[in-house]
Design a protein around this motif. Structure first.
Motif, PDB file in Angstrom:
ATOM      1  N   UNK A   1       0.829  -1.212   0.000  1.00 15.50           N
ATOM      2  CA  UNK A   1       0.000   0.000   0.000  1.00 15.50           C
ATOM      3  C   UNK A   1       0.863   1.262   0.000  1.00 15.50           C
ATOM      4  N   UNK A   2       1.939   1.254  -0.792  1.00 16.62           N
ATOM      5  CA  UNK A   2       2.810   2.417  -0.922  1.00 16.62           C
ATOM      6  C   UNK A   2       3.911   2.530   0.113  1.00 16.62           C
TER       7      UNK A   2
ATOM      8  N   UNK B   1      10.556 -15.533  -8.229  1.00 18.47           N
ATOM      9  CA  UNK B   1      10.485 -14.610  -7.094  1.00 18.47           C
ATOM     10  C   UNK B   1      11.802 -13.869  -6.933  1.00 18.47           C
ATOM     11  N   UNK B   2      11.713 -12.612  -6.493  1.00 18.34           N
ATOM     12  CA  UNK B   2      12.895 -11.824  -6.164  1.00 18.34           C
ATOM     13  C   UNK B   2      13.136 -11.949  -4.659  1.00 18.34           C
ATOM     14  N   UNK B   3      14.297 -12.440  -4.284  1.00 13.04           N
ATOM     15  CA  UNK B   3      14.673 -12.554  -2.876  1.00 13.04           C
ATOM     16  C   UNK B   3      15.564 -11.365  -2.523  1.00 13.04           C
ATOM     17  N   UNK B   4      15.135 -10.590  -1.516  1.00 11.33           N
ATOM     18  CA  UNK B   4      15.849  -9.407  -1.079  1.00 11.33           C
ATOM     19  C   UNK B   4      16.829  -9.763   0.029  1.00 11.33           C
ATOM     20  N   UNK B   5      18.016  -9.146   0.033  1.00  9.27           N
ATOM     21  CA  UNK B   5      18.977  -9.426   1.111  1.00  9.27           C
ATOM     22  C   UNK B   5      18.433  -8.928   2.452  1.00  9.27           C
ATOM     23  N   UNK B   6      18.807  -9.593   3.537  1.00  6.45           N
ATOM     24  CA  UNK B   6      18.308  -9.203   4.866  1.00  6.45           C
ATOM     25  C   UNK B   6      18.572  -7.732   5.197  1.00  6.45           C
ATOM     26  N   UNK B   7      19.690  -7.192   4.736  1.00  6.96           N
ATOM     27  CA  UNK B   7      20.039  -5.800   5.039  1.00  6.96           C
ATOM     28  C   UNK B   7      19.107  -4.800   4.374  1.00  6.96           C
ATOM     29  N   UNK B   8      18.297  -5.245   3.411  1.00  7.36           N
ATOM     30  CA  UNK B   8      17.418  -4.331   2.676  1.00  7.36           C
ATOM     31  C   UNK B   8      16.036  -4.196   3.303  1.00  7.36           C
ATOM     32  N   UNK B   9      15.757  -4.986   4.339  1.00  6.04           N
ATOM     33  CA  UNK B   9      14.428  -5.004   4.940  1.00  6.04           C
ATOM     34  C   UNK B   9      14.209  -3.810   5.867  1.00  6.04           C
ATOM     35  N   UNK B  10      13.003  -3.284   5.861  1.00  2.00           N
ATOM     36  CA  UNK B  10      12.640  -2.183   6.739  1.00  2.00           C
ATOM     37  C   UNK B  10      12.499  -2.708   8.161  1.00  2.00           C
TER      38      UNK B  10
ATOM     39  N   UNK C   1      17.634 -14.450   2.834  1.00  3.46           N
ATOM     40  CA  UNK C   1      17.026 -13.533   1.869  1.00  3.46           C
ATOM     41  C   UNK C   1      15.517 -13.720   1.906  1.00  3.46           C
ATOM     42  N   UNK C   2      14.770 -12.642   1.629  1.00  4.63           N
ATOM     43  CA  UNK C   2      13.321 -12.660   1.806  1.00  4.63           C
ATOM     44  C   UNK C   2      12.603 -12.417   0.476  1.00  4.63           C
ATOM     45  N   UNK C   3      11.617 -13.271   0.199  1.00  5.23           N
ATOM     46  CA  UNK C   3      10.742 -13.123  -0.966  1.00  5.23           C
ATOM     47  C   UNK C   3       9.348 -12.750  -0.474  1.00  5.23           C
ATOM     48  N   UNK C   4       8.525 -12.280  -1.394  1.00  6.66           N
ATOM     49  CA  UNK C   4       7.220 -11.746  -1.009  1.00  6.66           C
ATOM     50  C   UNK C   4       6.081 -12.361  -1.808  1.00  6.66           C
ATOM     51  N   UNK C   5       4.932 -12.459  -1.140  1.00  5.20           N
ATOM     52  CA  UNK C   5       3.686 -12.901  -1.762  1.00  5.20           C
ATOM     53  C   UNK C   5       3.196 -11.758  -2.653  1.00  5.20           C
ATOM     54  N   UNK C   6       3.219 -11.979  -3.961  1.00  2.00           N
ATOM     55  CA  UNK C   6       2.891 -10.921  -4.918  1.00  2.00           C
ATOM     56  C   UNK C   6       1.414 -10.497  -4.851  1.00  2.00           C
TER      57      UNK C   6
ATOM     58  N   UNK D   1       0.053  -9.697  -2.092  1.00  2.00           N
ATOM     59  CA  UNK D   1      -0.003  -8.757  -0.971  1.00  2.00           C
ATOM     60  C   UNK D   1       1.046  -7.658  -1.050  1.00  2.00           C
ATOM     61  N   UNK D   2       2.132  -7.930  -1.761  1.00  6.19           N
ATOM     62  CA  UNK D   2       3.270  -7.004  -1.800  1.00  6.19           C
ATOM     63  C   UNK D   2       3.606  -6.723  -3.263  1.00  6.19           C
ATOM     64  N   UNK D   3       3.780  -5.446  -3.596  1.00  2.00           N
ATOM     65  CA  UNK D   3       4.157  -5.051  -4.952  1.00  2.00           C
ATOM     66  C   UNK D   3       5.673  -5.001  -5.058  1.00  2.00           C
ATOM     67  N   UNK D   4       6.197  -5.546  -6.144  1.00  2.00           N
ATOM     68  CA  UNK D   4       7.634  -5.553  -6.392  1.00  2.00           C
ATOM     69  C   UNK D   4       7.893  -4.740  -7.661  1.00  2.00           C
ATOM     70  N   UNK D   5       8.819  -3.822  -7.548  1.00  2.00           N
ATOM     71  CA  UNK D   5       9.124  -3.043  -8.754  1.00  2.00           C
ATOM     72  C   UNK D   5      10.121  -1.952  -8.502  1.00  2.00           C
TER      73      UNK D   5
END
Length: 100
Positions: A6-7, A24-33, A89-94, A96-100
């Protein structure tokens, strides 16, 4: 690349730091909010990646159940199959979560 709910940005990293696995795109742990993730009790084991840790993503007081997952300790040989160590590394349920 950003992962947003939601933005609200919940992860952000250069595309070169992401690991692509099975679409799926897996993000590194250091990139998580920080503070946006809480452990879920959902259990799943991938036959070749290992035991998954699911995460609820919380933004603006709203909890998105099992919106993310990771493999804290992938099975032996999984990193070689992917060509990169993706432990944590973390991937997301598309849905619920927008990737881009």
């Amino acid at each position: 690349m950003k992962a947003t709910v939601n933005g609200t940005v919940v992860a952000e990293a250069p595309e070169s730091e992401l690991v692509g696995i099975e679409g799926n795109h897996y993000f590194p742990p250091s990139s998580l909010t920080s503070g946006a993730f809480t452990e879920s009790a959902t259990q799943y084991t991938c036959p070749w990646k290992g035991h998954a840790q699911y995460w609820d993503v919380v933004t603006d007081g709203e909890t998105h159940r099992d919106a993310a997952w990771s493999y804290p300790e992938p099975f032996a040989g999984a990193a070689e199959k992917v060509g990169h160590d993706f432990a944590g590394y973390v991937a997301f349920d598309k849905s619920q979560v927008s990737i881009g």
